[in-house]
Design an enzyme around this catalytic site. Structure first.
Site, PDB file in Angstrom:
ATOM      1  N   GLU A 106       0.838  -1.205   0.000  1.00 45.75           N
ATOM      2  CA  GLU A 106       0.000   0.000   0.000  1.00 45.75           C
ATOM      3  C   GLU A 106       0.871   1.252   0.000  1.00 45.75           C
ATOM      4  O   GLU A 106       0.585   2.227  -0.719  1.00 45.75           O
ATOM      5  CB  GLU A 106      -0.936   0.004   1.221  1.00 45.75           C
ATOM      6  CG  GLU A 106      -1.864   1.217   1.197  1.00 45.75           C
ATOM      7  CD  GLU A 106      -2.731   1.331   2.442  1.00 45.75           C
ATOM      8  OE1 GLU A 106      -3.032   0.304   3.087  1.00 45.75           O
ATOM      9  OE2 GLU A 106      -3.100   2.470   2.768  1.00 45.75           O
TER      10      GLU A 106
ATOM     11  N   SER B 108      -0.830  -6.520   7.733  1.00 50.09           N
ATOM     12  CA  SER B 108      -0.513  -5.419   8.653  1.00 50.09           C
ATOM     13  C   SER B 108      -1.602  -5.241   9.709  1.00 50.09           C
ATOM     14  O   SER B 108      -1.330  -5.196  10.904  1.00 50.09           O
ATOM     15  CB  SER B 108      -0.331  -4.130   7.850  1.00 50.09           C
ATOM     16  OG  SER B 108      -0.339  -3.014   8.683  1.00 50.09           O
TER      17      SER B 108
HETATM   18  O1  10G Z   1      -3.456  -5.151   6.575  1.00 52.81           O
HETATM   19  P1  10G Z   1      -2.834  -5.203   5.263  1.00 52.81           P
HETATM   20  O2  10G Z   1      -2.678  -3.862   4.633  1.00 52.81           O
HETATM   21  O3  10G Z   1      -1.486  -5.907   5.256  1.00 52.81           O
HETATM   22  O4  10G Z   1      -3.776  -5.991   4.252  1.00 52.81           O
HETATM   23  P2  10G Z   1      -4.793  -7.201   4.396  1.00 52.81           P
HETATM   24  O5  10G Z   1      -4.960  -7.723   3.015  1.00 52.81           O
HETATM   25  O6  10G Z   1      -4.385  -8.160   5.428  1.00 52.81           O
HETATM   26  O7  10G Z   1      -6.169  -6.570   4.900  1.00 52.81           O
HETATM   27  C1  10G Z   1      -6.981  -5.757   4.131  1.00 52.81           C
HETATM   28  C2  10G Z   1      -6.359  -4.455   3.958  1.00 52.81           C
HETATM   29  C3  10G Z   1      -6.014  -3.949   2.783  1.00 52.81           C
HETATM   30  C4  10G Z   1      -6.445  -4.499   1.511  1.00 52.81           C
HETATM   31  C5  10G Z   1      -5.148  -2.765   2.757  1.00 52.81           C
HETATM   32  S1  10G Z   1      -6.052  -1.330   2.548  1.00 52.81           S
END
Ligand code: 10G
Ligand code: SF4
Length: 314
Positions: free
Chosen positions: A128, A225
């Site tokens: 991101e 994350s």
């Molecule tokens: O938490 P992150 O950004 O690592 O991603 P994720 O795919 O585990 O969760 C959804 C969040 C996003 C798609 C980032 S906006």
């Protein structure tokens, strides 16, 4: 000993993940396999494995996609350069970037146009952050650690704004902002919160239950994350222990020794079936009582990407 489970609500899928996963599913139905996906559509092992089984091919970069083929961009967003690379290879693209990430991209573009220096708070190397920074590479300075905040340089301290990744710890981000404001008193806040509703709601829910928990289990992948943040928030809020697991089978029996109250939650990229499997696993070990702790009701949903909608017959 009274064994019980506190189950956080909200947990699991956010609107952006729901939309991105459905995008790949519908693209597979509509156009047939293979559908290429640049990077993990969302950071969850189970989701990626399930979609791979159905014909999605996950690649790291667009140059791995055959000329003219269909590629979906992940929910985390891509820089304009990635769009250009895809166009140069005549790829058909569907952009599953979450609209709330796109909003941050727009902010970065706008402040860059007004010649601000942009202090982007986020984790180095996260997709991101690479996407957002790519909107205005000449203007963005990444601030990840406390040391970054102490050393980052700007051209004009009266023309600086901070933006952030959407999935950070709300509390830690505020610590970073305070640190930056000591150095740059004129530092401007983003026009609206960049940390999204889903990230902050999941943190509030875990914070509420953590003080009553001997153990908090967060379902989510290691590269997610927002899921990793939930473990940190649980520990900071008073849980005696907290672990991140992809699957129930990863629970180490030693974690459960002497434990009465177990908190359960999941990251924004985690399908609820994985949480239900964990509850079943715990039930079989004596944790039969489950109490849901609700701190917010989420109703937000996003329409599928336009490039896909135009081809769908309903
Ligand atoms: O938490 P992150 O950004 O690592 O991603 P994720 O795919 O585990 O969760 C959804 C969040 C996003 C798609 C980032 S906006
Ligand atoms: Fe969108 Fe927030 Fe979900 Fe990221 S975590 S996909 S910004 S709703």
């Amino acid at each position: 000993m009274s064994k019980r489970v506190l189950l956080a609500k909200p947990r699991g899928y956010c609107a952006g993940v729901d939309r991105a996963v459905e995008t790949v599913e519908r693209a597979l139905e509509q156009y047939g396999a293979p559908v290429y996906v640049r990077k993990e559509i969302v950071h969850n092992k189970y989701v990626v494995e399930t979609l791979s089984d159905r014909g999605a091919i996950f690649v790291n970069e667009t140059d791995e996609v055959p000329e003219g083929a269909l590629v979906v961009f992940s929910a985390h967003g891509v820089s304009p350069m990635v769009h250009e690379e895809a166009a140069a290879r005549s790829l058909r693209t569907i952009d599953a970037t979450c609209p709330l990430v796109t909003k941050v991209h727009m902010e970065a573009k706008r402040f860059a146009r007004d010649d601000y220096d942009i202090l982007l708070i986020g984790h180095e190397g996260h997709e991101e952050v690479e996407g957002t920074a790519g909107e205005a590479p000449q203007h963005v300075r990444l601030v990840d650690t406390a040391e970054d905040a102490a050393t980052v340089e700007v051209r004009d301290p009266s023309k600086v704004v901070w933006l952030s990744q959407t999935t950070l710890s709300v509390d830690e981000t505020m610590v970073r902002v305070r640190q930056l404001k000591e150095r740059f008193p004129d530092l401007q806040d983003p026009p609206s919160d960049d940390i999204c509703y889903a990230t902050s709601n999941r943190q509030v829910a875990v914070k509420t239950m953590a003080p009553s928990c001997d153990l908090v289990l967060v379902v989510g992948s290691k590269n997610s994350s927002n899921s990793v943040r939930l473990v940190e928030v649980a520990l900071q809020a008073g849980a005696r222990a907290s672990y991140l697991i992809d699957y129930a089978k990863e629970v180490d029996p030693a974690w459960l020794e002497g434990v009465e109250t177990i908190g359960v939650t999941s990251g924004a990229s985690v399908p609820d079936i994985l949480v239900m499997e964990l509850l079943k696993f715990l039930e079989a070990r004596g944790w039969e009582e489950v109490e849901e702790i609700t701190t917010a009701n989420e109703k937000i949903a996003f329409a599928l990407p336009r490039e896909l909608r135009k081809d769908l017959v309903r």
